[in-house]
Design a protein around this motif. Structure first.
Motif, PDB file in Angstrom:
ATOM      1  N   PHE A  48      -6.034  -5.328   1.040  1.00  0.00           N
ATOM      2  CA  PHE A  48      -5.402  -6.080   2.113  1.00  0.00           C
ATOM      3  C   PHE A  48      -4.994  -5.145   3.238  1.00  0.00           C
ATOM      4  CE2 PHE A  48      -1.791  -4.893  -0.559  1.00  0.00           C
ATOM      5  CZ  PHE A  48      -0.858  -4.452   0.359  1.00  0.00           C
ATOM      6  N   ILE A  49      -4.841  -5.740   4.404  1.00  0.00           N
ATOM      7  CA  ILE A  49      -4.282  -5.073   5.575  1.00  0.00           C
ATOM      8  C   ILE A  49      -3.130  -5.945   6.046  1.00  0.00           C
ATOM      9  CG2 ILE A  49      -4.683  -4.350   7.947  1.00  0.00           C
ATOM     10  CD1 ILE A  49      -7.619  -3.910   7.193  1.00  0.00           C
ATOM     11  N   GLN A  50      -1.983  -5.339   6.236  1.00  0.00           N
ATOM     12  CA  GLN A  50      -0.797  -6.078   6.660  1.00  0.00           C
ATOM     13  C   GLN A  50      -0.348  -5.539   8.005  1.00  0.00           C
ATOM     14  OE1 GLN A  50       2.328  -6.111   3.736  1.00  0.00           O
ATOM     15  NE2 GLN A  50       3.887  -6.479   5.260  1.00  0.00           N
ATOM     16  N   ASN A  51      -0.138  -6.445   8.953  1.00  0.00           N
ATOM     17  CA  ASN A  51       0.279  -6.066  10.291  1.00  0.00           C
ATOM     18  C   ASN A  51       1.591  -6.772  10.602  1.00  0.00           C
ATOM     19  OD1 ASN A  51       0.607  -5.546  12.996  1.00  0.00           O
ATOM     20  ND2 ASN A  51      -1.373  -6.343  13.613  1.00  0.00           N
ATOM     21  N   LYS A 137       1.176 -18.156   8.933  1.00  0.00           N
ATOM     22  CA  LYS A 137       2.238 -17.443   9.628  1.00  0.00           C
ATOM     23  C   LYS A 137       3.575 -17.845   9.037  1.00  0.00           C
ATOM     24  CE  LYS A 137      -0.392 -16.898  13.791  1.00  0.00           C
ATOM     25  NZ  LYS A 137      -0.482 -17.000  15.217  1.00  0.00           N
ATOM     26  N   GLY A 138       4.481 -16.888   9.026  1.00  0.00           N
ATOM     27  CA  GLY A 138       5.811 -17.162   8.488  1.00  0.00           C
ATOM     28  C   GLY A 138       6.843 -16.346   9.223  1.00  0.00           C
ATOM     29  N   VAL A 139       8.069 -16.581   8.872  1.00  0.00           N
ATOM     30  CA  VAL A 139       9.190 -15.901   9.506  1.00  0.00           C
ATOM     31  C   VAL A 139       9.978 -15.166   8.437  1.00  0.00           C
ATOM     32  CG1 VAL A 139      11.307 -16.234  10.820  1.00  0.00           C
ATOM     33  CG2 VAL A 139       9.320 -17.657  11.303  1.00  0.00           C
ATOM     34  N   ASP A 140      10.346 -13.953   8.738  1.00  0.00           N
ATOM     35  CA  ASP A 140      11.195 -13.162   7.863  1.00  0.00           C
ATOM     36  C   ASP A 140      12.637 -13.561   8.149  1.00  0.00           C
ATOM     37  OD1 ASP A 140      12.633 -11.287   6.485  1.00  0.00           O
ATOM     38  OD2 ASP A 140      11.695  -9.552   7.416  1.00  0.00           O
TER      39      ASP A 140
END
Length: 143
Positions: A48-51, A137-140
């Motif tokens: 995986f790649i996380q941005n 998409k999500g929110v922290d």
């Protein structure tokens, strides 16, 4: 003359509606097949790649029957192991470990992605160049 044009225009709208509804239905069918496939897998691994718009991280994720193991390889080497009730975080560079409840942290998304059967239901799914793209998409909430 006007009614003849109106008749053709209404045929055009009906055909357009049928084409678009077929496209939506086929995307829905693809999404259902993908979700069924993901839920049927018991074990697998993936890179995986996380941005996060600041840092680009790379790693591997391993999914077992009851656990999820995420290994960040770049920029720092970090190991996260999650099950439903407990988790472990280990930083190889600092030789630090921490045990915690995964449901109260951002690490829960790793477990939720692969063990929650409805996680991707409201996501964007696209097949492009023989690749499957799942985007959600999500929110922290912590930051």
């Amino acid at each position: 003359m006007f009614s003849k044009n109106e008749k053709y225009l209404s045929y055009f709208y009906i055909i357009l509606f049928l084409i678009l509804s077929y496209k939506v239905e086929s995307n829905t069918d693809i999404k259902i097949k993908i979700l069924e496939y993901l839920n049927s897998m018991q074990n697998f691994s993936a890179s995986f790649i996380q941005n996060d718009n600041e840092t680009l991280s790379e790693g591997m994720v391993y999914i077992g029957e009851k656990r999820v193991r995420a290994e960040y390889l770049f920029p720092s080497k970090i190991l996260i192991i999650l099950d439903e009730n407990k988790a472990m975080y280990y930083n190889y560079d600092l030789e630090e470990d921490e045990f915690f409840n995964p449901k109260k942290t951002n690490a829960w998304f790793f477990y939720d992605i692969f063990r929650n059967p409805i996680f991707f239901e409201d996501s964007f799914i696209e097949i492009k160049n023989n690749e499957l793209i799942l985007e959600k998409k999500g929110v922290d909430n912590q930051e």
